[in-house]
Design a protein around this motif. Structure first.
Motif, PDB file in Angstrom:
ATOM      1  N   SER A   1     -10.035   7.790  -4.447  1.00  0.00           N
ATOM      2  CA  SER A   1     -10.164   6.519  -3.731  1.00  0.00           C
ATOM      3  C   SER A   1      -9.346   6.470  -2.447  1.00  0.00           C
ATOM      4  O   SER A   1      -9.440   5.503  -1.680  1.00  0.00           O
ATOM      5  CB  SER A   1      -9.741   5.358  -4.645  1.00  0.00           C
ATOM      6  N   VAL A   2      -8.542   7.472  -2.191  1.00  0.00           N
ATOM      7  CA  VAL A   2      -7.659   7.470  -1.026  1.00  0.00           C
ATOM      8  C   VAL A   2      -8.465   7.414   0.272  1.00  0.00           C
ATOM      9  O   VAL A   2      -9.489   8.095   0.411  1.00  0.00           O
ATOM     10  CB  VAL A   2      -6.758   8.718  -1.042  1.00  0.00           C
TER      11      VAL A   2
ATOM     12  N   ARG B   1       1.507   4.639  -9.891  1.00  0.00           N
ATOM     13  CA  ARG B   1       0.629   4.001  -8.910  1.00  0.00           C
ATOM     14  C   ARG B   1      -0.298   5.035  -8.258  1.00  0.00           C
ATOM     15  O   ARG B   1      -0.070   6.246  -8.355  1.00  0.00           O
ATOM     16  CB  ARG B   1       1.456   3.288  -7.836  1.00  0.00           C
TER      17      ARG B   1
ATOM     18  N   VAL C   1       0.772  -1.897   6.199  1.00  0.00           N
ATOM     19  CA  VAL C   1       0.626  -1.527   4.786  1.00  0.00           C
ATOM     20  C   VAL C   1       1.566  -2.363   3.909  1.00  0.00           C
ATOM     21  O   VAL C   1       1.914  -1.967   2.803  1.00  0.00           O
ATOM     22  CB  VAL C   1       0.897  -0.015   4.588  1.00  0.00           C
TER      23      VAL C   1
ATOM     24  N   ASP D   1      -2.890   4.818  -1.484  1.00  0.00           N
ATOM     25  CA  ASP D   1      -3.974   4.159  -0.753  1.00  0.00           C
ATOM     26  C   ASP D   1      -4.422   4.959   0.464  1.00  0.00           C
ATOM     27  O   ASP D   1      -5.606   4.973   0.801  1.00  0.00           O
ATOM     28  CB  ASP D   1      -3.513   2.772  -0.312  1.00  0.00           C
ATOM     29  N   TYR D   2      -3.468   5.600   1.149  1.00  0.00           N
ATOM     30  CA  TYR D   2      -3.771   6.317   2.378  1.00  0.00           C
ATOM     31  C   TYR D   2      -3.146   7.709   2.373  1.00  0.00           C
ATOM     32  O   TYR D   2      -2.049   7.898   1.840  1.00  0.00           O
ATOM     33  CB  TYR D   2      -3.229   5.574   3.603  1.00  0.00           C
TER      34      TYR D   2
ATOM     35  N   LYS E   1       0.862  -1.183   0.000  1.00  0.00           N
ATOM     36  CA  LYS E   1       0.000   0.000   0.000  1.00  0.00           C
ATOM     37  C   LYS E   1       0.897   1.232   0.000  1.00  0.00           C
ATOM     38  O   LYS E   1       1.999   1.213   0.551  1.00  0.00           O
ATOM     39  CB  LYS E   1      -0.893   0.019   1.248  1.00  0.00           C
TER      40      LYS E   1
ATOM     41  N   TYR F   1      -7.034  11.990  -6.435  1.00  0.00           N
ATOM     42  CA  TYR F   1      -6.999  10.589  -6.014  1.00  0.00           C
ATOM     43  C   TYR F   1      -8.217  10.303  -5.119  1.00  0.00           C
ATOM     44  O   TYR F   1      -8.091  10.143  -3.900  1.00  0.00           O
ATOM     45  CB  TYR F   1      -5.708  10.292  -5.245  1.00  0.00           C
TER      46      TYR F   1
END
Length: 383
Positions: free
Chosen positions: A95-96, A68, A130, A71-72, A42, A93
């Motif tokens: 979807s974060v 890429r 992660v 993710d967070y 991640k 981004y």
């Protein structure tokens, strides 16, 4: 681009065009807004940057991620110099998952509204894996906002320390860490020594090899030095032996008295820093007063009260919890000198102030008697 480790990247930016940090602090060498990424199974981004540098920062993120998607986003601190680019980041981004604590999101919604559908709310001590890296969240409230939290990465022993251990100055400027870190700490975090002490106790429980602050350089050597400085500063004990002489003068006579005292102290081998409170950087004067064990204030009497620059300086010291120092006074007044009495009354409200009872009174100009009184004050200060 700065590489912290093989898997931890620096994403931050320098701002060398800013005139005043937080709208009040002169930053002749600018400032950095730091942001970091952990590249693992991640991808974790730590903090954003001031809106002045949003586009440059987003470019840095894109380069570091090499195609890429993150993710967070961990929010260490909601002050706008670190959070103002959150909205632009989430637009790019969507979807974060945003990581913060209850207070983080409470403050974030005041700035941005409800734009955090994907959120991960953590409590003190919670962990998040992660990949090879595991994050441990360490709350540090009131260092120097209520939502502040550190993140400790367990595998590489990295502390993402929010504003703690930060300093003024862009990263492409060569300068001593201690001076600008001290000025930053005293003036911005200084009021909150008790909570800094609590945070340091938490840090002492961790095996830290790298500190990644939100301003200033990544620290990876001699960490005991930096942590030691924070311990001294947050304990309100003098860092060095020396004398800060701070004066306010209208026609130069009070300045002459202050400069005479500084000269005599220097001749005795004392370290002395002298400030014209109406002209010199107030933050530097405050930093100096906290650094040394003795303070001399020289001020004219103005409208039966204190000269505005003197009053501002004392108020700033008071607001930053000035304590544990020796304090002396030089006053000037052509017909009714009152400044020493008024200054002393302010310092009597502060903790553990030891007063030098020898007060110099300048009767308009620096007379021979006043010069002898300054010699006496010098002797009292150097006992």
């Amino acid at each position: 681009m700065i590489t912290v480790t093989d898997s931890v990247k620096y994403l931050g930016v320098n701002d060398k065009n800013i005139d005043l940090f937080e709208g009040q602090y002169v930053v002749p060498n600018g400032v950095s807004y730091n942001s970091y990424a952990i590249i693992d199974e991640k991808i974790v981004i730590f903090d954003t940057v001031d809106k002045r540098k949003t586009e440059e920062w987003l470019d840095n993120v894109e380069i570091a991620l090499a195609g890429r998607v993150p993710d967070y986003l961990v929010i260490s601190h909601m002050e706008p110099d670190h959070s103002a680019s959150i909205k632009a980041f989430l637009a790019k981004y969507p979807s974060v998952v945003v990581v913060g604590n209850d207070k983080t999101f409470n403050i974030a919604e005041r700035f941005f509204g409800n734009i955090f559908p994907n959120r991960h709310v953590v409590k003190d001590g919670d962990e998040l894996a992660v990949g090879k890296h595991t994050l441990k969240f360490v709350f540090a409230p009131m260092v120097h906002w209520p939502e502040v939290m550190f993140t400790y990465e367990k595998s590489e022993k990295i502390l993402f320390s929010a504003d703690a251990f930060g300093k003024f100055g862009a990263l492409d400027t060569e300068e001593d860490w201690t001076c600008e870190a001290r000025r930053y700490y005293i003036n911005i975090v200084g009021k909150y020594g008790a909570t800094v002490q609590s945070a340091l106790k938490k840090v002492a429980q961790l095996d830290v090899e790298i500190i990644c602050p939100l301003h200033g350089p990544v620290l990876s050597e001699n960490l005991g030095y930096y942590i030691g400085k924070y311990n001294v500063w947050s304990s309100y004990i003098p860092e060095d032996k020396g004398v800060t002489v701070a004066y306010s003068s209208i026609y130069g006579n009070t300045a002459d008295a202050a400069k005479k005292l500084a000269y005599l102290l220097n001749k005795k081998g004392e370290r002395v820093e002298i400030f014209d409170l109406a002209r010199d950087d107030l933050a530097e004067a405050v930093e100096s007063a906290f650094r040394y064990d003795r303070l001399v204030l020289a001020s004219v009497t103005y409208d039966g009260g204190l000269f505005p620059a003197t009053e501002l300086f004392i108020n700033r010291l008071k607001s930053k919890q000035f304590q544990n120092r020796k304090v002396a006074f030089i006053e000037n007044g052509s017909w009714a000198p009152m400044s020493a009495k008024l200054m002393r009354a302010q310092f009597e409200t502060m903790k553990n102030i030891e007063f030098i009872e020898h007060t110099v009174t300048v009767p308009s100009s620096l007379t021979a008697d006043a010069e002898q009184s300054i010699v006496g004050l010098c002797n009292e200060l150097t006992k």
